[in-house]
Scaffold this motif. Sequence first.
Motif, mmCIF file in Angstrom:
data_model
loop_
_atom_site.group_PDB
_atom_site.id
_atom_site.type_symbol
_atom_site.label_atom_id
_atom_site.label_comp_id
_atom_site.label_asym_id
_atom_site.label_seq_id
_atom_site.Cartn_x
_atom_site.Cartn_y
_atom_site.Cartn_z
ATOM 1 N N GLY A 1 -1.027 7.162 -3.152
ATOM 2 C CA GLY A 1 -1.711 6.202 -4.010
ATOM 3 C C GLY A 1 -2.526 6.854 -5.109
ATOM 4 N N GLU B 1 -4.903 3.684 1.610
ATOM 5 C CA GLU B 1 -5.138 2.240 1.736
ATOM 6 C C GLU B 1 -4.653 1.438 0.540
ATOM 7 N N SER B 2 -4.769 2.057 -0.661
ATOM 8 C CA SER B 2 -4.442 1.242 -1.835
ATOM 9 C C SER B 2 -3.854 2.065 -2.963
ATOM 10 N N ALA C 1 0.844 -1.197 0.000
ATOM 11 C CA ALA C 1 0.000 0.000 0.000
ATOM 12 C C ALA C 1 0.877 1.245 0.000
#
Lengths: 145, 141
Positions: free
Chosen positions: B28, A71-72, A66
């Motif tokens: 991310g 989270e991702s 991660a």
Amino acid sequence: MSKEISALAAGILFGLGLAVSHMVDPAKVLGFLDIAGAWDPSLAFVMAGALVVTFAAFRIASGRPAPLFAESFPPPAGKDIDARLVGGAAIFGIGWGLVGFCPGPAVSSLAFGLPQSLIFIGAMVIGMAGARMITQGPAVATGTS
Amino acid sequence: MENFTPIPALIGGALIGLSAAALLLMNGRIAGISGIVGGLAAPSRGDIAWRLMFVAGLIIGAFAYRLAVEPDMALALTPSLPLLLAGGLLTGIGTTVSGGCTSGHGVCGIARLSPRSIIATVVFMVAGGATVFVMRHVMGA
């Protein structure tokens, strides 16, 4: 809070990159697009320099569970080559060629205090909001951009 | 090719790459400017602050360079008002419909070897080149 600070840091790096390479200047971008004129290949070198780093970054990401503050990682890029992709890219390309601004340099150019930047960005945001309202697809909103 | 500046181009490109790498590995997120700005055009809760910070950074980074390195740097921003409006509108519509711009498709997408992004990048470069050709060499603007 860490997410916001990392976004600020990433934005500063991006803005620095656009200024160092002079891609914030529409004349520089139009010089690249003008193959029949005094062609300036600099933009290709900007992309090459960026791609070396991002290529490594995506390989690093694929080996990690991660990101640091989320989270991702983003889902894999879609595979469909459809009319929206090609048509949208063509429309963007025409707009890009008319002025020499794409979204990043347009925003960064605000650092130069010219009203033209605001006019372009205003029209761009209206175009974005309008296209979202018409297409209404969340896939458009979160796509690979 | 008298305007060709390969070294600043490579350094600037690497900085842009570092920015995309930082956003990916920390948050991310894909550093696609049209996507980041577009998310502000249709804001959703808890998803605004980081976008605003990134956009602020874009301006601060360019301003810092101007201040510290090249105080005389000026932009050749000559298009007329109708051209600015048309260019902005088409850029906003096109990047939203195709899901990315020079950074999202051109830098991040190609680095992920996404066929969509490779096609999009070829298409917007050809369309941009054709537009400049018509403007400069056909219409003589």
